[in-house]
Design an enzyme around this catalytic site. Structure first.
Site, PDB file in Angstrom:
ATOM      1  N   HIS A 223       1.163  -1.502   0.146  1.00  0.00           N
ATOM      2  CA  HIS A 223      -0.410   0.609  -0.210  1.00  0.00           C
ATOM      3  C   HIS A 223       0.395   1.235  -0.157  1.00  0.00           C
ATOM      4  O   HIS A 223       0.764   2.085  -0.591  1.00  0.00           O
ATOM      5  CB  HIS A 223      -1.079   0.026   1.515  1.00  0.00           C
ATOM      6  CG  HIS A 223      -1.552  -0.804   1.071  1.00  0.00           C
ATOM      7  ND1 HIS A 223      -1.284  -2.378   1.903  1.00  0.00           N
ATOM      8  CD2 HIS A 223      -2.935  -1.046   0.958  1.00  0.00           C
ATOM      9  CE1 HIS A 223      -2.266  -2.860   2.639  1.00  0.00           C
ATOM     10  NE2 HIS A 223      -3.045  -3.141   1.229  1.00  0.00           N
TER      11      HIS A 223
ATOM     12  N   LYS B 203      -0.457  -6.369  -8.158  1.00  0.00           N
ATOM     13  CA  LYS B 203      -0.742  -7.437  -7.406  1.00  0.00           C
ATOM     14  C   LYS B 203      -2.295  -8.195  -7.966  1.00  0.00           C
ATOM     15  O   LYS B 203      -2.332  -9.578  -7.814  1.00  0.00           O
ATOM     16  CB  LYS B 203      -0.723  -7.266  -5.865  1.00  0.00           C
ATOM     17  CG  LYS B 203      -1.272  -7.752  -4.861  1.00  0.00           C
ATOM     18  CD  LYS B 203      -0.564  -9.310  -4.100  1.00  0.00           C
ATOM     19  CE  LYS B 203      -1.304  -9.664  -3.223  1.00  0.00           C
ATOM     20  NZ  LYS B 203      -2.379 -10.159  -3.027  1.00  0.00           N
TER      21      LYS B 203
HETATM   22  P1  AMP Z   1      -6.226  -3.574  -0.446  1.00  0.00           P
HETATM   23  O1  AMP Z   1      -6.347  -3.193   0.764  1.00  0.00           O
HETATM   24  O2  AMP Z   1      -6.021  -5.316  -0.510  1.00  0.00           O
HETATM   25  O3  AMP Z   1      -7.391  -3.390  -1.230  1.00  0.00           O
HETATM   26  O4  AMP Z   1      -5.653  -3.293  -1.404  1.00  0.00           O
HETATM   27  C1  AMP Z   1      -5.053  -1.725  -1.169  1.00  0.00           C
HETATM   28  C2  AMP Z   1      -4.677  -0.935  -2.993  1.00  0.00           C
HETATM   29  O5  AMP Z   1      -3.346  -1.745  -2.761  1.00  0.00           O
HETATM   30  C3  AMP Z   1      -4.947  -2.102  -4.566  1.00  0.00           C
HETATM   31  O6  AMP Z   1      -4.860  -0.564  -4.808  1.00  0.00           O
HETATM   32  C4  AMP Z   1      -3.828  -3.229  -4.274  1.00  0.00           C
HETATM   33  O7  AMP Z   1      -2.879  -3.737  -5.284  1.00  0.00           O
HETATM   34  C5  AMP Z   1      -3.227  -2.588  -3.769  1.00  0.00           C
HETATM   35  N1  AMP Z   1      -2.443  -3.571  -3.375  1.00  0.00           N
HETATM   36  C6  AMP Z   1      -1.753  -4.664  -2.107  1.00  0.00           C
HETATM   37  N2  AMP Z   1      -1.151  -5.749  -1.829  1.00  0.00           N
HETATM   38  C7  AMP Z   1       0.244  -4.865  -2.927  1.00  0.00           C
HETATM   39  C8  AMP Z   1       1.674  -5.068  -3.469  1.00  0.00           C
HETATM   40  N3  AMP Z   1       1.906  -6.707  -2.349  1.00  0.00           N
HETATM   41  N4  AMP Z   1       2.478  -4.594  -3.864  1.00  0.00           N
HETATM   42  C9  AMP Z   1       1.918  -3.240  -4.715  1.00  0.00           C
HETATM   43  N5  AMP Z   1       0.497  -2.913  -4.287  1.00  0.00           N
HETATM   44  C10 AMP Z   1      -0.810  -3.741  -3.492  1.00  0.00           C
END
Ligand code: AMP
Length: 286
Positions: A36, A149
């Site tokens: 994030h 991801k």
């Molecule tokens: P989430 O909180 O899981 O909904 O993720 C929020 C954002 O962070 C989304 O755009 C995800 O794709 C991104 N994200 C989650 N994990 C990663 C990672 N390991 N590397 C890059 N972006 C990520």
């Protein structure tokens, strides 16, 4: 950093920031990690102001999924956002996001939302697209930052932005990994050390697919077979899918650089996703 927990003040603060220059937006479900924060860092580097949101969106969880168990730690998340350079942190509550009378759902054609994650999680992308559209409406960003991801998510959000003529640029940020290669994920919190080898089979399989692609293998089904076999073995048969897909989530016969190897599997209580863009370096990992 301003913390905004009401819809009206969020709209006002974001409009004011957008009036002063470019506004980057990073939507999240919290439990923040370096993945994030890479999105925030990129937004910080590229935009005059940065807004982030934390909202565990009930619409994108199925009835038997981990909505209640999903890790939450708003105080720590706020600290991390502040340090990473977020200007406006939106912490909106469920009754403000979906007040009585809320009746609109954004849906998208099944060839994008009914495959891969969408096949495993019916209705998931309706929930994602609805909350993202709503957050775009509240924030009004010039640029939105998403992680590769969640590859399918980037494809469906890009499609929504194009189809609805939303004046927002989408930036996709590369996956951040731990030193052993495991893709950072809030759901890694469900993994004890005993599950680590199984979890690492996903990145091991993607690494092997890239090795074979570099060695000249262009049969997409053969590459998907390698991906599938390694993850099946590593997870004790708990693979959900393993495929080579193109930018529209089609399944090509001939593999080409830029297509994406996508994989999902269950490891203990966690459902893990990972992917790799063919033709790009991956690893080596410690
Ligand atoms: P989430 O909180 O899981 O909904 O993720 C929020 C954002 O962070 C989304 O755009 C995800 O794709 C991104 N994200 C989650 N994990 C990663 C990672 N390991 N590397 C890059 N972006 C990520």
């Amino acid at each position: 950093m301003r913390i905004l927990s009401a819809r009206d003040e969020s709209v006002a603060a974001c409009r004011a920031a957008a009036g002063r220059g470019t506004l980057g937006f990073v939507p999240t479900m919290g439990s923040l990690h370096d993945g994030h924060l890479a999105l925030v860092t990129r937004a910080r580097a590229e935009c005059d102001s940065v807004a982030a949101s934390i909202f565990v969106n009930p619409l994108q969880f199925g009835p038997h999924e981990d909505f209640d168990a999903y890790p939450r730690d708003e105080a720590r998340d706020a600290e991390l956002c502040d340090r990473a350079g977020v200007d406006l942190l939106l912490l909106l509550q469920r009754d403000e996001m979906y007040p009585p009378g809320f009746a609109t759902t954004v849906t998208q054609a099944g060839h994008l939302t009914g495959v891969l994650e969408g096949a495993e999680r019916p209705g998931h992308f309706d929930g994602v697209l609805t909350v993202v559209a709503k957050l775009f409406g509240i924030v009004g960003p010039s640029t939105a930052y998403f992680g590769r991801k969640d590859y399918q998510q980037t494809v469906v959000v890009r499609r929504m932005i194009a189809d609805l003529e939303l004046p927002i640029e989408l930036v996709v940020v590369d996956t951040v990994r731990e030193s052993d290669g495991l893709a950072r994920s809030s759901r890694n919190a469900y993994l004890g050390p005993e599950l680590r080898p199984a979890a690492l089979s996903l990145v091991a399989a993607l690494t092997e697919v890239e090795r074979r692609f570099e060695a000249g293998e262009r049969d997409a089904a053969a590459l998907a077979g390698v991906l599938s076999a390694i993850v099946q073995e590593g997870t004790g048969g708990r693979l959900d899918y393993a495929q080579i897909v193109d930018a529209d989530l089609g399944t090509p016969r001939t593999a080409q650089a830029g297509q994406v190897a996508v994989v999902a599997a269950r490891v203990g209580p966690a459902r893990l996703l990972d992917n790799h863009v063919l033709g790009r370096p991956l690893g080596p990992f410690a």
